[in-house]
Each structure stands twice: as C-alpha cells, then as structure tokens.
Write a protein that holds these residues in place. Structure first.
Motif, PDB file in Angstrom:
ATOM      1  N   GLU A 194     -25.370  45.345  24.094  1.00 47.77           N
ATOM      2  CA  GLU A 194     -24.717  45.800  25.243  1.00 47.77           C
ATOM      3  C   GLU A 194     -24.732  47.521  25.089  1.00 47.77           C
ATOM      4  O   GLU A 194     -24.916  48.086  26.263  1.00 47.77           O
ATOM      5  CB  GLU A 194     -23.184  45.274  25.390  1.00 47.77           C
ATOM      6  CG  GLU A 194     -23.064  44.007  25.974  1.00 47.77           C
ATOM      7  CD  GLU A 194     -21.765  43.421  26.264  1.00 47.77           C
ATOM      8  OE1 GLU A 194     -20.740  44.420  26.055  1.00 47.77           O
ATOM      9  OE2 GLU A 194     -21.654  42.421  26.783  1.00 47.77           O
ATOM     10  N   GLU A 195     -24.376  47.941  24.003  1.00 42.55           N
ATOM     11  CA  GLU A 195     -24.485  49.573  23.865  1.00 42.55           C
ATOM     12  C   GLU A 195     -26.021  49.814  24.013  1.00 42.55           C
ATOM     13  O   GLU A 195     -26.321  51.060  24.498  1.00 42.55           O
ATOM     14  CB  GLU A 195     -24.142  49.744  22.577  1.00 42.55           C
ATOM     15  CG  GLU A 195     -22.585  49.531  22.229  1.00 42.55           C
ATOM     16  CD  GLU A 195     -21.673  50.089  23.471  1.00 42.55           C
ATOM     17  OE1 GLU A 195     -22.042  51.072  23.983  1.00 42.55           O
ATOM     18  OE2 GLU A 195     -20.725  49.443  23.874  1.00 42.55           O
ATOM     19  N   ALA A 196     -27.020  49.069  23.777  1.00 45.14           N
ATOM     20  CA  ALA A 196     -28.413  49.382  23.840  1.00 45.14           C
ATOM     21  C   ALA A 196     -28.751  49.695  25.194  1.00 45.14           C
ATOM     22  O   ALA A 196     -29.345  50.455  25.927  1.00 45.14           O
ATOM     23  CB  ALA A 196     -29.284  48.279  23.262  1.00 45.14           C
ATOM     24  N   VAL A 197     -28.248  48.602  26.273  1.00 46.51           N
ATOM     25  CA  VAL A 197     -28.785  48.551  27.355  1.00 46.51           C
ATOM     26  C   VAL A 197     -28.053  49.487  28.114  1.00 46.51           C
ATOM     27  O   VAL A 197     -28.446  50.130  29.191  1.00 46.51           O
ATOM     28  CB  VAL A 197     -28.419  47.014  28.052  1.00 46.51           C
ATOM     29  CG1 VAL A 197     -29.160  46.084  27.484  1.00 46.51           C
ATOM     30  CG2 VAL A 197     -26.943  46.672  28.055  1.00 46.51           C
ATOM     31  N   LYS A 198     -26.623  49.948  28.052  1.00 40.64           N
ATOM     32  CA  LYS A 198     -26.015  51.055  28.834  1.00 40.64           C
ATOM     33  C   LYS A 198     -26.689  52.426  28.307  1.00 40.64           C
ATOM     34  O   LYS A 198     -26.851  53.098  29.209  1.00 40.64           O
ATOM     35  CB  LYS A 198     -24.591  50.996  28.421  1.00 40.64           C
ATOM     36  CG  LYS A 198     -23.675  49.982  29.023  1.00 40.64           C
ATOM     37  CD  LYS A 198     -22.331  50.020  28.391  1.00 40.64           C
ATOM     38  CE  LYS A 198     -22.139  49.659  26.970  1.00 40.64           C
ATOM     39  NZ  LYS A 198     -20.614  49.927  26.716  1.00 40.64           N
ATOM     40  N   VAL A 199     -27.007  52.556  26.941  1.00 38.31           N
ATOM     41  CA  VAL A 199     -27.705  53.612  26.625  1.00 38.31           C
ATOM     42  C   VAL A 199     -29.279  53.940  27.518  1.00 38.31           C
ATOM     43  O   VAL A 199     -29.696  54.964  27.815  1.00 38.31           O
ATOM     44  CB  VAL A 199     -28.240  53.891  25.282  1.00 38.31           C
ATOM     45  CG1 VAL A 199     -29.168  55.038  24.694  1.00 38.31           C
ATOM     46  CG2 VAL A 199     -26.586  54.041  24.375  1.00 38.31           C
ATOM     47  N   ALA A 200     -29.762  52.896  27.606  1.00 39.59           N
ATOM     48  CA  ALA A 200     -31.191  52.808  28.231  1.00 39.59           C
ATOM     49  C   ALA A 200     -30.750  52.859  29.685  1.00 39.59           C
ATOM     50  O   ALA A 200     -31.792  53.707  30.415  1.00 39.59           O
ATOM     51  CB  ALA A 200     -31.869  51.309  27.853  1.00 39.59           C
ATOM     52  N   ALA A 201     -29.814  52.636  30.418  1.00 36.12           N
ATOM     53  CA  ALA A 201     -29.446  52.778  31.699  1.00 36.12           C
ATOM     54  C   ALA A 201     -29.287  54.040  32.061  1.00 36.12           C
ATOM     55  O   ALA A 201     -29.737  54.956  33.038  1.00 36.12           O
ATOM     56  CB  ALA A 201     -28.235  51.808  32.364  1.00 36.12           C
ATOM     57  N   LEU A 202     -28.629  54.768  30.898  1.00 36.64           N
ATOM     58  CA  LEU A 202     -28.314  56.178  31.129  1.00 36.64           C
ATOM     59  C   LEU A 202     -29.458  56.829  30.900  1.00 36.64           C
ATOM     60  O   LEU A 202     -29.728  58.051  31.772  1.00 36.64           O
ATOM     61  CB  LEU A 202     -27.354  56.555  29.797  1.00 36.64           C
ATOM     62  CG  LEU A 202     -26.757  58.159  29.781  1.00 36.64           C
ATOM     63  CD1 LEU A 202     -26.309  58.652  31.022  1.00 36.64           C
ATOM     64  CD2 LEU A 202     -26.187  58.352  28.679  1.00 36.64           C
ATOM     65  N   MET A 203     -30.248  56.680  30.145  1.00 37.87           N
ATOM     66  CA  MET A 203     -31.677  57.356  29.983  1.00 37.87           C
ATOM     67  C   MET A 203     -32.847  57.223  31.229  1.00 37.87           C
ATOM     68  O   MET A 203     -33.089  58.301  31.766  1.00 37.87           O
ATOM     69  CB  MET A 203     -32.365  56.796  28.994  1.00 37.87           C
ATOM     70  CG  MET A 203     -31.693  57.111  27.684  1.00 37.87           C
ATOM     71  SD  MET A 203     -32.568  56.419  26.035  1.00 37.87           S
ATOM     72  CE  MET A 203     -34.352  56.961  26.251  1.00 37.87           C
ATOM     73  N   PHE A 204     -32.541  56.121  32.185  1.00 41.21           N
ATOM     74  CA  PHE A 204     -33.271  55.794  33.168  1.00 41.21           C
ATOM     75  C   PHE A 204     -32.696  56.611  34.323  1.00 41.21           C
ATOM     76  O   PHE A 204     -33.566  57.283  35.180  1.00 41.21           O
ATOM     77  CB  PHE A 204     -33.287  54.323  33.660  1.00 41.21           C
ATOM     78  CG  PHE A 204     -33.640  53.875  34.908  1.00 41.21           C
ATOM     79  CD1 PHE A 204     -35.054  53.817  34.949  1.00 41.21           C
ATOM     80  CD2 PHE A 204     -33.087  53.829  36.065  1.00 41.21           C
ATOM     81  CE1 PHE A 204     -35.798  53.357  36.185  1.00 41.21           C
ATOM     82  CE2 PHE A 204     -33.693  53.563  37.162  1.00 41.21           C
ATOM     83  CZ  PHE A 204     -35.028  53.335  37.242  1.00 41.21           C
ATOM     84  N   VAL A 205     -31.429  56.579  34.498  1.00 45.46           N
ATOM     85  CA  VAL A 205     -30.800  57.598  35.432  1.00 45.46           C
ATOM     86  C   VAL A 205     -31.121  59.042  35.451  1.00 45.46           C
ATOM     87  O   VAL A 205     -31.417  59.767  36.214  1.00 45.46           O
ATOM     88  CB  VAL A 205     -29.297  57.328  35.783  1.00 45.46           C
ATOM     89  CG1 VAL A 205     -28.638  58.206  36.662  1.00 45.46           C
ATOM     90  CG2 VAL A 205     -29.078  55.893  35.965  1.00 45.46           C
ATOM     91  N   LEU A 206     -31.088  59.568  34.084  1.00 45.03           N
ATOM     92  CA  LEU A 206     -31.383  60.921  33.888  1.00 45.03           C
ATOM     93  C   LEU A 206     -32.659  61.040  33.405  1.00 45.03           C
ATOM     94  O   LEU A 206     -33.282  62.134  33.272  1.00 45.03           O
ATOM     95  CB  LEU A 206     -30.557  61.546  32.600  1.00 45.03           C
ATOM     96  CG  LEU A 206     -28.987  61.256  32.876  1.00 45.03           C
ATOM     97  CD1 LEU A 206     -28.092  61.693  31.404  1.00 45.03           C
ATOM     98  CD2 LEU A 206     -28.683  61.942  34.088  1.00 45.03           C
ATOM     99  N   ARG A 207     -33.909  60.460  33.843  1.00 44.27           N
ATOM    100  CA  ARG A 207     -35.148  60.517  33.244  1.00 44.27           C
ATOM    101  C   ARG A 207     -35.759  61.859  34.108  1.00 44.27           C
ATOM    102  O   ARG A 207     -36.781  62.442  33.296  1.00 44.27           O
ATOM    103  CB  ARG A 207     -36.163  59.218  33.651  1.00 44.27           C
ATOM    104  CG  ARG A 207     -36.131  58.929  34.925  1.00 44.27           C
ATOM    105  CD  ARG A 207     -36.835  57.627  35.175  1.00 44.27           C
ATOM    106  NE  ARG A 207     -37.158  57.362  36.586  1.00 44.27           N
ATOM    107  CZ  ARG A 207     -36.340  57.002  37.459  1.00 44.27           C
ATOM    108  NH1 ARG A 207     -34.778  56.784  37.180  1.00 44.27           N
ATOM    109  NH2 ARG A 207     -36.648  56.617  38.836  1.00 44.27           N
ATOM    110  N   ARG A 208     -35.525  62.088  35.265  1.00 46.37           N
ATOM    111  CA  ARG A 208     -35.878  63.233  36.170  1.00 46.37           C
ATOM    112  C   ARG A 208     -34.942  64.246  35.964  1.00 46.37           C
ATOM    113  O   ARG A 208     -35.348  65.491  36.595  1.00 46.37           O
ATOM    114  CB  ARG A 208     -36.528  62.618  37.196  1.00 46.37           C
ATOM    115  CG  ARG A 208     -37.614  61.691  37.421  1.00 46.37           C
ATOM    116  CD  ARG A 208     -37.882  61.278  38.675  1.00 46.37           C
ATOM    117  NE  ARG A 208     -38.770  60.212  38.908  1.00 46.37           N
ATOM    118  CZ  ARG A 208     -39.322  59.503  39.934  1.00 46.37           C
ATOM    119  NH1 ARG A 208     -38.844  59.988  40.957  1.00 46.37           N
ATOM    120  NH2 ARG A 208     -40.167  58.896  39.854  1.00 46.37           N
TER     121      ARG A 208
END
Length: 316
Positions: free
Chosen positions: A128-142
């Motif tokens: 769960e912590e990995a997917v939340k970090v991945a989601a944060l990175m996806f939103v901030l990728r640009r």
C-alpha cells in the motif's frame, strides 16, 4: 546649508514597490473549520433521517459524507496553511487521482500477492505504501517545479487521505451488509471509528514518504531513489504494518499473559483467535495502547521532518 521645510508644507510620497497579486486562489481563513462542522451536521442529519425513514437510497450519501469528511477537512487545512502556492489542480489531482490509483493498485497486488500468514500485514504495508508513492509520482510527473519537503508533506498527505477516504467508504459499505439486511448501527460505528483514526493513518504515513521523496527530487523533475528515500519507505511500511497488526499483537500478548481460551497455533497460520469475555479488558488495553504508540511515533516523525524545512513556517 539646507533648512527643513516650514510646518504644514505637504510632503511628496514616494510609492513603494508594487507587490504582484498572488497566483494562487484566495480563500477565506477557516474554510476547513466550516467544512468540518458543516459536514458533521449534514452527516448527523443524514444518519437521523436514514434511521427514521429506513430509506436505503440515503446510504450512499451517508457513506460518502462519513468517509470523506475527515480526509477532506485535513486536506483543506493543509492547503490553507501550507499549500496554497501548489495549486488547486495539483491538490485535487493528488486527492482524487492519486487516491483512486492507490486503492486500485493495492487491491490488485494484495489479491495476487498477500495470503494469510504471520507476515501478512508486513506485505500489506509494503504494497500500500508503494502504490501510494507511485500514485504521487504519477500525478507529479509533469509538475517539474514541485519539489521540496513542504510540498512533499502536503501532497503526500493529500494522496494518503484520498486513499483513506475511498478505503473507508468500502469498509462502511461492507459493514452495512449483513444476513439480516442493512445494519445501520455497524455502518455508523465503522465510520465514526475510521473517522477518528483517519488523521493518524494513511495521510500521516504518505506525508512522511512524500516529504522525503520530493526533498530528493532533482531540479529537472526526475525522482531520485536515494538511500534516505528507500529507508523512509521501509520505515513507513513497518509503521503501517504495526498499525494493522495491533489487533493481532494484542491478542498474542493476551495469550502470553493468560492461560486459557486461545489457540496459539492459529497465529502461525495467519489467523487471529478471538479473546474470551474475561480477556476483553486486557485485550482492549493492549490494542488501544498499541494504536496510540504507533500514532505518536508517526506524529513525532512528521513534525521532525517539518522542522527541517524553513518554508514550512513561512508559507502563504
């Protein structure tokens, strides 16, 4: 030799430098308070009407109000106090998109990877912590400009609270379903409990890893998985696992301190036996005490990170 002007002579005023208007939207102070008390009043009113009329079409309203009230309130507080310069679109993207992607990713990975065992909750914490970090990175990728400890704390908490709101809605829906029909009391108990615990769960954990992640982000926008980032992720996952394991740890402690009523072999198989009525008080003490200890450690951790960043005290 110069002389001062006579009394009453008008003096020219030199205009000071004009401050450009802020680029972030202005909101009235205390918006989060109005959201909290107004939302709480609406939730209580909805619960009363639902109980009085037995109208099941109100259940989605009741579930959504109860599940989103506390997470939205904390996101508004973070936005008002420390994140207005980050932008409303980023806050909404982290809460809605990040939270949804986190829930979906965690559900898929836990379905295929997690099975009943002694270390089950460690796997849940890591996933769960990995997917939340991945989601944060996806939103901030640009969003290349967004980096630093303060931005990571605010946006990480926003993703975590979005995750918590959607997860709580699912738990409330499951609690309402029973073999005898709709169990409104179980639904309300679930929403109250998860609402009280929400500030010390997903939002707090993802704020910690988000702050460290964005503080190590490169100026070109690339995320850097340095040793502090990986170590923080493992520490937050362990904190998450301890939080989820407090029930089982409390039962195990009761089994060690008392002599009857619990089958200790079930622990090795990943199943948690139920304490007896005589053991209920001791179990409650250990389970609540464990949650308090984990919550205090998480709060102390995030406060220590906030003190490192001077911009946290000088936000708009």
């Amino acid at each position: 030799m110069t002389y001062p002007p006579p009394p009453g002579t008008p003096r020219a005023r030199i205009p000071g430098p004009q401050q450009p208007p802020p680029t972030y939207p202005q909101i009235r102070p205390g918006l989060w308070k109005r959201c909290l008390w107004g939302g709480l009043a609406l939730w209580v009113l909805t619960a009363f009407v639902t109980y009085a009329t037995k109208n099941t079409t109100l259940l989605p309203t009741l579930i959504l109000l109860g599940s989103f009230l506390v997470p939205v309130t904390f996101v508004l507080w973070a936005y008002e106090r420390h994140g207005r310069d980050l932008g409303v679109s980023v806050i909404l993207g982290c809460f809605l998109t990040g939270g949804t992607l986190g829930v979906l990713g965690a559900s898929l990975m836990e379905y295929y990877l997690v099975h009943p065992s002694l270390w089950m909750f460690v796997g849940v914490g890591l996933i769960e912590e990995a997917v939340k970090v991945a989601a944060l990175m996806f939103v901030l990728r640009r969003q290349v400009r967004i980096r630093g400890m303060r931005a990571g704390l605010v946006l990480g908490a926003t993703v975590g609270f979005g995750f918590a709101a959607l997860e709580s809605a699912g738990y409330a829906f499951n609690a309402a379903l029973s073999t005898d029909g709709i169990d409104l009391r179980a639904l309300l108990q679930t929403e109250i409990l998860r609402g009280v615990l929400a500030p010390f769960g997903h939002g707090l954990w993802t704020a910690i890893i988000g702050g460290v992640l964005l503080s190590w982000r490169r100026p070109n926008g690339r995320f850097r998985f340095a040793a502090p980032v990986v170590g923080t992720y493992l520490g937050v996952a362990l904190l998450h696992a301890l939080w989820d394991s407090t029930h089982g740890i409390a039962v195990w402690l009761v089994a060690q301190l008392t002599s009857g009523g619990l089958d200790r072999e079930l622990f090795a198989q990943g199943y948690i036996p139920r304490p007896t009525d005589q053991q209920a008080h001791l179990f409650t003490l250990f389970s609540v005490g464990g949650l308090v200890v984990v919550a205090l450690f998480g709060v102390a951790w995030v406060r220590a990170l906030a003190r490192r960043d001077p911009s946290w005290r000088n936000t708009p």
